[in-house]
Scaffold this motif. Structure first.
Motif, PDB file in Angstrom:
ATOM      1  N   ALA A 214      -1.969   1.722   8.765  1.00 54.35           N
ATOM      2  CA  ALA A 214      -3.305   1.414   9.288  1.00 54.35           C
ATOM      3  C   ALA A 214      -3.692   2.366  10.405  1.00 54.35           C
ATOM      4  O   ALA A 214      -4.834   2.857  10.459  1.00 54.35           O
ATOM      5  CB  ALA A 214      -3.349  -0.029   9.788  1.00 54.35           C
ATOM      6  N   LEU A 215      -2.746   2.680  11.290  1.00 51.28           N
ATOM      7  CA  LEU A 215      -3.028   3.539  12.440  1.00 51.28           C
ATOM      8  C   LEU A 215      -3.313   4.973  12.011  1.00 51.28           C
ATOM      9  O   LEU A 215      -4.307   5.576  12.443  1.00 51.28           O
ATOM     10  CB  LEU A 215      -1.847   3.503  13.414  1.00 51.28           C
ATOM     11  N   VAL A 216      -2.446   5.521  11.159  1.00 50.91           N
ATOM     12  CA  VAL A 216      -2.612   6.920  10.736  1.00 50.91           C
ATOM     13  C   VAL A 216      -3.918   7.098   9.958  1.00 50.91           C
ATOM     14  O   VAL A 216      -4.677   8.043  10.201  1.00 50.91           O
ATOM     15  CB  VAL A 216      -1.408   7.385   9.882  1.00 50.91           C
ATOM     16  N   ILE A 217      -4.207   6.183   9.035  1.00 54.98           N
ATOM     17  CA  ILE A 217      -5.447   6.274   8.263  1.00 54.98           C
ATOM     18  C   ILE A 217      -6.657   6.064   9.163  1.00 54.98           C
ATOM     19  O   ILE A 217      -7.683   6.749   9.024  1.00 54.98           O
ATOM     20  CB  ILE A 217      -5.446   5.245   7.116  1.00 54.98           C
TER      21      ILE A 217
ATOM     22  N   LEU B   3      -0.121  -4.148   2.219  1.00 55.06           N
ATOM     23  CA  LEU B   3      -0.215  -2.716   2.500  1.00 55.06           C
ATOM     24  C   LEU B   3      -1.625  -2.202   2.198  1.00 55.06           C
ATOM     25  O   LEU B   3      -2.224  -1.480   3.012  1.00 55.06           O
ATOM     26  CB  LEU B   3       0.805  -1.959   1.657  1.00 55.06           C
ATOM     27  N   GLY B   4      -2.172  -2.585   1.038  1.00 54.74           N
ATOM     28  CA  GLY B   4      -3.520  -2.165   0.680  1.00 54.74           C
ATOM     29  C   GLY B   4      -4.559  -2.690   1.647  1.00 54.74           C
ATOM     30  O   GLY B   4      -5.512  -1.984   2.006  1.00 54.74           O
ATOM     31  N   ALA B   5      -4.372  -3.943   2.096  1.00 53.43           N
ATOM     32  CA  ALA B   5      -5.309  -4.546   3.050  1.00 53.43           C
ATOM     33  C   ALA B   5      -5.267  -3.813   4.391  1.00 53.43           C
ATOM     34  O   ALA B   5      -6.317  -3.541   4.999  1.00 53.43           O
ATOM     35  CB  ALA B   5      -4.973  -6.023   3.240  1.00 53.43           C
ATOM     36  N   CYS B   6      -4.057  -3.471   4.861  1.00 54.35           N
ATOM     37  CA  CYS B   6      -3.913  -2.746   6.132  1.00 54.35           C
ATOM     38  C   CYS B   6      -4.519  -1.347   6.038  1.00 54.35           C
ATOM     39  O   CYS B   6      -5.176  -0.873   6.977  1.00 54.35           O
ATOM     40  CB  CYS B   6      -2.441  -2.647   6.520  1.00 54.35           C
ATOM     41  N   ALA B   7      -4.294  -0.689   4.896  1.00 49.36           N
ATOM     42  CA  ALA B   7      -4.867   0.644   4.695  1.00 49.36           C
ATOM     43  C   ALA B   7      -6.393   0.583   4.667  1.00 49.36           C
ATOM     44  O   ALA B   7      -7.075   1.425   5.262  1.00 49.36           O
ATOM     45  CB  ALA B   7      -4.336   1.251   3.397  1.00 49.36           C
ATOM     46  N   SER B   8      -6.939  -0.437   4.006  1.00 50.29           N
ATOM     47  CA  SER B   8      -8.396  -0.617   3.945  1.00 50.29           C
ATOM     48  C   SER B   8      -8.967  -0.877   5.334  1.00 50.29           C
ATOM     49  O   SER B   8     -10.011  -0.313   5.713  1.00 50.29           O
ATOM     50  CB  SER B   8      -8.743  -1.787   3.021  1.00 50.29           C
TER      51      SER B   8
ATOM     52  N   VAL C 200     -12.180   0.373   0.823  1.00 49.20           N
ATOM     53  CA  VAL C 200     -11.413  -0.639   0.080  1.00 49.20           C
ATOM     54  C   VAL C 200     -10.970  -0.104  -1.279  1.00 49.20           C
ATOM     55  O   VAL C 200      -9.811  -0.280  -1.684  1.00 49.20           O
ATOM     56  CB  VAL C 200     -12.253  -1.925  -0.090  1.00 49.20           C
ATOM     57  N   ILE C 201     -11.880   0.574  -1.994  1.00 43.21           N
ATOM     58  CA  ILE C 201     -11.531   1.088  -3.327  1.00 43.21           C
ATOM     59  C   ILE C 201     -10.490   2.194  -3.224  1.00 43.21           C
ATOM     60  O   ILE C 201      -9.532   2.237  -3.996  1.00 43.21           O
ATOM     61  CB  ILE C 201     -12.791   1.585  -4.062  1.00 43.21           C
TER      62      ILE C 201
ATOM     63  N   THR D 116      -3.048   2.352  -3.454  1.00 47.10           N
ATOM     64  CA  THR D 116      -1.848   1.513  -3.331  1.00 47.10           C
ATOM     65  C   THR D 116      -1.445   0.936  -4.679  1.00 47.10           C
ATOM     66  O   THR D 116      -0.268   0.992  -5.062  1.00 47.10           O
ATOM     67  CB  THR D 116      -2.096   0.370  -2.324  1.00 47.10           C
ATOM     68  N   ALA D 117      -2.421   0.381  -5.414  1.00 45.04           N
ATOM     69  CA  ALA D 117      -2.123  -0.247  -6.710  1.00 45.04           C
ATOM     70  C   ALA D 117      -1.595   0.762  -7.719  1.00 45.04           C
ATOM     71  O   ALA D 117      -0.590   0.517  -8.401  1.00 45.04           O
ATOM     72  CB  ALA D 117      -3.381  -0.931  -7.257  1.00 45.04           C
ATOM     73  N   VAL D 118      -2.268   1.917  -7.816  1.00 42.79           N
ATOM     74  CA  VAL D 118      -1.859   2.933  -8.801  1.00 42.79           C
ATOM     75  C   VAL D 118      -0.457   3.441  -8.509  1.00 42.79           C
ATOM     76  O   VAL D 118       0.407   3.493  -9.401  1.00 42.79           O
ATOM     77  CB  VAL D 118      -2.864   4.103  -8.822  1.00 42.79           C
TER      78      VAL D 118
END
Length: 214
Positions: free
Chosen positions: A20-23, A56-61, A150-151, A157-159
């Motif tokens: 989350a921080l890096v992104i 992980l996907g939620a944090c990245a978003s 989000v996408i 993450t999903a792929v």
């Protein structure tokens, strides 16, 4: 140390925070390898490391959307002098040519540039600050930023997660196929060597031909 190896040494909570921080910092306008960190973490989550791909996907978003929004606010306040300052600090990423290219993209595509910019490394850094500098209406920016963030984050993450699962399964199967193939190759080689040896032995036992003139 490789990014994935380093992430494997820290607890899952720290992985979520780092991603989350890096992104977020990258989206804010500071060149960081956000995509590399996300891909590495997603691949790690497919290897039974305790990292939940949904979290992980939620944090990245969250990092993507928050970082872009802060970048937008900074760009709106700082204006073009901010781009000049970034150009001095990060000439490789914020050169006049790169800024001009990004501006043309924004002028042509508007909020779509923010959305698709999330999938392009250079525009991903520019999107927030440049949208603020160009005074794009915030509701347009937020809509494109939210959808794109989000996408991109969730999709990546999903792929990567499912590719990692499939690859692991394939490698396990391949190990059995490889073992069977090795055994078959070994047996075939032994048979060929035996046939060659038998042929050479038979040739040695054959009597030499007698000349008619002797």
């Amino acid at each position: 140390m490789h990014v994935q190896e380093w992430l494997d040494t820290v607890p899952p909570v720290a992985v979520y925070a780092v991603v989350a921080l890096v992104i977020g910092v990258e989206s804010l306008g500071i060149p960081l390898p956000g995509e590399i960190v996300l891909v590495s973490a997603a691949l790690l989550s497919s290897q039974h490391s305790g990292i939940n791909p949904i979290v992980l996907g939620a944090c990245a978003s969250l990092g993507a959307v928050t970082g872009d929004s802060i970048g937008y606010a900074i760009g709106r306040k700082g204006g073009r002098p901010l781009l000049a300052w970034l150009g001095n600090k990060f000439p490789r990423h914020f050169s006049e040519g790169h800024v001009a290219t990004a501006e043309r993209s924004f002028e042509k595509w508007g909020m779509w540039a923010v959305f698709f910019g999330r999938f392009i490394a250079l525009l991903r850094i520019f999107a927030g600050p440049l949208a603020g500098v160009l005074h794009m209406p915030y509701w347009k920016f937020l809509t494109a930023n939210l959808l794109g963030g989000v996408i991109w984050a969730g999709g990546t993450t999903a792929v990567v997660y499912y590719v990692g699962i499939v690859a692991e399964d394939w490698l396990k199967r391949f190990s059995y196929f490889g073992l069977a193939a090795a055994v078959l190759v070994g047996l075939a080689s032994m048979l060929m060597v035996r046939r060659k040896a038998q042929k050479m032995s038979a040739e040695k036992k054959e009597p030499a031909p007698v000349n008619a003139g002797e």
